[in-house]
Motif scaffolding. Structure first.
Motif, mmCIF file in Angstrom:
data_model
loop_
_atom_site.group_PDB
_atom_site.id
_atom_site.type_symbol
_atom_site.label_atom_id
_atom_site.label_comp_id
_atom_site.label_asym_id
_atom_site.label_seq_id
_atom_site.Cartn_x
_atom_site.Cartn_y
_atom_site.Cartn_z
ATOM 1 N N GLN A 172 0.732 -1.161 -0.105
ATOM 2 C CA GLN A 172 -0.017 -0.064 0.179
ATOM 3 C C GLN A 172 0.890 1.249 0.116
ATOM 4 O OE1 GLN A 172 -3.247 0.014 2.804
ATOM 5 N NE2 GLN A 172 -3.117 2.058 2.973
ATOM 6 N N PHE A 173 1.966 1.385 0.813
ATOM 7 C CA PHE A 173 2.741 2.496 1.125
ATOM 8 C C PHE A 173 4.043 2.558 -0.075
ATOM 9 C CE2 PHE A 173 0.233 2.367 5.100
ATOM 10 C CZ PHE A 173 -0.139 3.572 4.827
ATOM 11 N N ASP A 174 4.145 1.416 -0.753
ATOM 12 C CA ASP A 174 5.436 1.257 -1.383
ATOM 13 C C ASP A 174 6.523 1.720 -0.655
ATOM 14 O OD1 ASP A 174 6.865 0.721 -3.791
ATOM 15 O OD2 ASP A 174 6.439 2.642 -4.759
ATOM 16 N N LEU A 175 6.824 1.245 0.346
ATOM 17 C CA LEU A 175 8.093 1.630 1.197
ATOM 18 C C LEU A 175 8.648 0.383 1.487
ATOM 19 C CD1 LEU A 175 6.198 4.000 3.757
ATOM 20 C CD2 LEU A 175 8.026 4.651 2.352
ATOM 21 N N THR A 176 10.187 0.698 1.865
ATOM 22 C CA THR A 176 11.079 -0.358 2.370
ATOM 23 C C THR A 176 11.589 -0.088 3.709
ATOM 24 O OG1 THR A 176 13.012 0.808 1.378
ATOM 25 C CG2 THR A 176 11.990 -0.903 -0.020
ATOM 26 N N ALA A 177 11.879 -1.007 4.463
ATOM 27 C CA ALA A 177 12.500 -0.768 5.711
ATOM 28 C C ALA A 177 13.620 0.462 5.870
ATOM 29 C CB ALA A 177 12.994 -2.249 6.337
ATOM 30 N N PRO A 178 14.475 0.329 5.018
ATOM 31 C CA PRO A 178 15.602 1.256 5.050
ATOM 32 C C PRO A 178 14.788 2.796 4.762
ATOM 33 C CG PRO A 178 16.527 -0.483 3.839
ATOM 34 C CD PRO A 178 15.026 -0.705 4.010
ATOM 35 N N GLU A 179 13.808 2.760 3.878
ATOM 36 C CA GLU A 179 13.064 4.254 3.498
ATOM 37 C C GLU A 179 12.502 4.444 5.078
ATOM 38 O OE1 GLU A 179 12.600 3.653 -1.098
ATOM 39 O OE2 GLU A 179 10.915 3.001 0.232
ATOM 40 N N ILE A 180 11.722 3.662 5.556
ATOM 41 C CA ILE A 180 11.188 4.078 6.856
ATOM 42 C C ILE A 180 12.102 4.650 7.811
ATOM 43 C CG2 ILE A 180 9.730 2.914 8.674
ATOM 44 C CD1 ILE A 180 8.367 1.233 6.814
ATOM 45 N N ILE A 181 13.215 3.968 8.001
ATOM 46 C CA ILE A 181 13.978 4.453 9.027
ATOM 47 C C ILE A 181 14.471 5.517 8.645
ATOM 48 C CG2 ILE A 181 16.459 4.028 9.872
ATOM 49 C CD1 ILE A 181 14.497 2.069 10.764
ATOM 50 N N ASP A 182 15.052 5.930 7.305
ATOM 51 C CA ASP A 182 15.495 7.164 6.920
ATOM 52 C C ASP A 182 14.458 8.337 7.180
ATOM 53 O OD1 ASP A 182 17.535 8.811 5.242
ATOM 54 O OD2 ASP A 182 15.518 9.247 4.337
ATOM 55 N N ARG A 183 13.286 7.817 6.692
ATOM 56 C CA ARG A 183 12.031 8.998 7.080
ATOM 57 C C ARG A 183 11.745 9.480 8.457
ATOM 58 N NH1 ARG A 183 8.271 9.802 3.180
ATOM 59 N NH2 ARG A 183 7.622 11.591 4.487
ATOM 60 N N VAL A 184 12.127 8.262 9.500
ATOM 61 C CA VAL A 184 12.042 8.635 10.707
ATOM 62 C C VAL A 184 13.186 9.175 11.613
ATOM 63 C CG1 VAL A 184 11.491 7.502 13.259
ATOM 64 C CG2 VAL A 184 10.123 6.939 11.025
ATOM 65 N N TYR A 185 14.250 8.770 11.126
ATOM 66 C CA TYR A 185 15.335 9.556 12.020
ATOM 67 C C TYR A 185 16.356 10.245 11.102
ATOM 68 C CZ TYR A 185 14.895 5.385 15.177
ATOM 69 O OH TYR A 185 14.155 4.603 16.009
#
Length: 290
Positions: A172-185
């Motif tokens: 649904q969000f077309d995200l990867t785990a590294p992309e999530i970490i980058d967006r959060v931190y």
């Protein structure tokens, strides 16, 4: 004409009102003087709000928003004065005051915000008497969109959700785990990013693991915030998209913790228009008497 603004971390709702009636409503990005400079706020107002305003001067501007701390108020007032045609007062208050005035008017009550962030207060009908610090989405903000999003991605990345839900989330969000970490931190406004993920929970609320996550976050909000006020004698009123769209789970959590729920509304604007019209009428009556 008066201009009323209700600003959160994600968006700012603006309303031109005349004689207690809305004339035009507009929306811009969230404005927060705690995170934005005076120049950045001016640019947002000049480029996106000013062209949408009706012709004529504004009698007053009432800006309610997150980040309106005493040390930041002058920054916001200057930005508004330099960008908009104001011929009158510019008054700034916190988003918590907006919620209290909209939900309670001139009556005492417990006012709560559940949106991108969360907050609460005891309001005596005139002013906020007690406010448990929300502490932000890292240390607090229980029940907020940002915290629900944080809990969601934490459980997704630590394999606490069924694989079907995990696959559905990434698709649904077309995200990867590294992309999530980058967006959060590493990227700005991680709270906004996390809040944009929380609708996934509403879409899958029928799943027991999802409902439990939301329910427990609301329980934490009641236990760590609302129950520090006189909740046995006063109703808790709620404002914000999270409270509005998850109202059934919110009601369940309230019953579990012994809290009585009053209003649950999505936006404070209607109540703020009513409040300022009533306040203006009372002031005019007082002036005519004296």
């Amino acid at each position: 004409m008066i201009l009323i603004a209700d600003s959160g971390s994600t968006k700012t709702d603006w309303c031109i009102a005349h004689n207690g009636e809305p004339v035009k409503q507009m929306r811009t990005k969230g404005i927060n003087p705690f995170f934005q400079s005076e120049e950045e706020i001016q640019q947002e107002l000049a480029h996106y709000l000013l062209p949408e305003l009706p012709d004529g001067e504004l009698k007053a501007v009432y800006f309610y928003g997150a980040g309106c701390t005493p040390e930041k108020v002058p920054v916001l007032r200057r930005a508004i004065a330099d960008s908009l045609p104001v011929n009158g007062n510019i008054k700034t208050e916190s988003d918590m005051v907006a919620a209290a005035r909209s939900l309670c008017g001139h009556e005492p009550g417990i006012a709560c915000i559940l949106g991108t962030g969360s907050n609460s207060c005891f309001y005596d009908g005139k002013e906020i008497v007690n406010n448990i610090s929300p502490l932000g989405f890292v240390l607090g903000d229980e029940g907020s969109g940002a915290v629900l999003g944080k809990l969601l991605v934490g459980d997704i990345l630590k394999n606490q959700f069924p694989s079907t839900l995990k696959d559905a989330f990434f698709e649904q969000f077309d995200l990867t785990a590294p992309e999530i970490i980058d967006r959060v931190y590493r990227q700005p406004f991680p709270n906004r990013f996390l809040a944009t993920l929380s609708p996934f929970l509403a879409q899958h609320l029928h799943e027991p693991v999802v409902r439990t996550l939301v329910f427990n976050s609301f329980i934490a909000f009641f236990q760590r915030n609302v129950k520090q006020y006189d909740y046995k004698h006063l109703k808790a009123h709620f404002i914000g998209s999270i409270a509005y769209y998850y109202k059934d789970v919110l009601q369940e959590a309230a019953e579990e913790t012994g809290v009585k729920i009053g209003q649950i509304i999505q936006s404070p604007m209607e109540g703020l228009i009513r409040y300022h019209n009533q306040t203006s009428s009372d002031n005019n009556l007082e002036s005519s008497i004296t």
